[in-house]
Design a protein around this motif. Structure first.
Motif: not given
Length: 349
Positions: A128-151
């Motif tokens: 359920l958690l959402r965070f901003p990231t070093s590439q996106n200020d919106d509090v919208s990135t889930s851990l699942e979305a982050y994993k999908a974008r991992m290099k």
């Protein structure tokens, strides 16, 4: 059970006076307001009524604490609330997405407390958690979305904690990650530092705080960079030893690092120790904190660090570099007046 989530958080949501808003009825007879045994503390924002046919009419708060039926009701309430929130979060309907966004803005900080309180539902809460990231200020990135974008070759979910979003965004610890275009989650809620102490992985992927321990990018850091670090550590050993001596009252260790690009130095916490942010938070809450010294990492390529060698103002420069590293991670020098005096002295020279 009839439960709902309000659109706005109560003003006292983070105070000791905050109570769960569940009203208890037994066989349609009103028993009590604020039946906090019927919902976990991290869901205290949930309002509603529970009517039970299995509890005695003379039920008291003491009986509620020991009742097996109450445990069943609490688990059912928790499951229903988390399932509803999960449905909103996953929904592709724009109205549901907007509802979840508003919910998270109001109650996201509260629900994070469940990471330390509800081990059985920890994975559901993490989703359920959402965070901003070093590439996106919106509090919208889930851990699942982050994993999908991992290099390719990235083996950990990287995050940094700070006292504010601005401090997190500008943290010196992110410089190497920006250089390599690696996304980092920014955690700036007061509860984040405490909550993440209970989280070591998500969906099989390790979670790594970039401000703790030595930076290790694994396959994302080539052999040449590792060799360069070893060579710099050997070359700067005399300066590192001198810095260690000058700052022995303030630091646990001084070492050379490759994590910095533009900053002269940064503070790092050893694995398993309290971070400066958590120490400040506990102290503000009036709690005693064991003494803990940070590790100072220096950038051997920075002109200010190079200026240290043979400098007549070595001690002043060393202390200014340390205090600036404290400021960069959101703290204040232990002696601000002394810091200003050193800065003025160096400016005059």
């Amino acid at each position: 059970q009839l439960l709902y989530v309000p659109s706005k958080a109560a003003a006292n949501i983070f105070t000791r006076e905050a109570k769960a808003g569940i009203k208890l009825y037994v066989k349609r007879v009103f028993i009590m307001d604020d039946a906090d045994n019927l919902i976990p503390n991290y869901l205290r924002f949930v309002q509603g009524v529970v009517d039970s046919a299995d509890l005695p009419l003379n039920v008291s708060r003491e009986i509620l604490q020991e009742s097996r039926d109450v445990k069943t009701i609490r688990e059912g309430n928790t499951r229903r609330v988390l399932t509803m929130l999960d449905g909103l979060a996953k929904s592709e309907d724009e109205a549901d997405q907007e509802k979840f966004k508003k919910f998270y803005a109001e109650f996201g900080s509260v629900i994070k407390e469940g990471l330390g309180e509800d081990m059985g539902n920890r994975e559901r809460i993490l989703k359920l958690l959402r965070f901003p990231t070093s590439q996106n200020d919106d509090v919208s990135t889930s851990l699942e979305a982050y994993k999908a974008r991992m290099k390719e070759g990235q083996k950990a979910i990287y995050f940094v904690t700070a006292d504010s979003l601005m401090a997190a965004k500008n943290s010196p610890q992110l410089e190497l990650f920006r250089k390599k275009d690696i996304e980092v989650l920014l955690m700036a809620d007061r509860v984040d530092e405490w909550a993440m102490e209970f989280v070591h992985e998500f969906d099989g992927t390790p979670m790594q705080n970039v401000s703790k321990g030595a930076v290790d990018l694994g396959d994302l850091q080539d052999a040449e960079e590792k060799k360069a670090l070893e060579a710099a550590a050997e070359q700067f050993k005399p300066i590192v030893d001198q810095l260690s001596d000058a700052l022995k009252a303030k630091t646990k260790e001084v070492r050379v690092t490759t994590r910095l690009v533009d900053s002269p130095a940064c503070l790092v916490t050893s694995e398993g120790e309290l971070s400066p942010q958590l120490i400040r938070m506990l102290q503000q809450a009036g709690q005693e904190v064991p003494e803990s010294k940070p590790i100072l990492e220096i950038n051997p390529e920075h002109p200010l660090v190079k200026k240290l060698e043979g400098s007549a103002q070595f001690d002043d420069l060393a202390n200014v570099i340390f205090d600036q590293a404290v400021i960069a991670e959101g703290g204040l020098p232990a002696d601000p007046a002394e810091y200003i005096k050193r800065i003025n002295s160096l400016l005059l020279k």
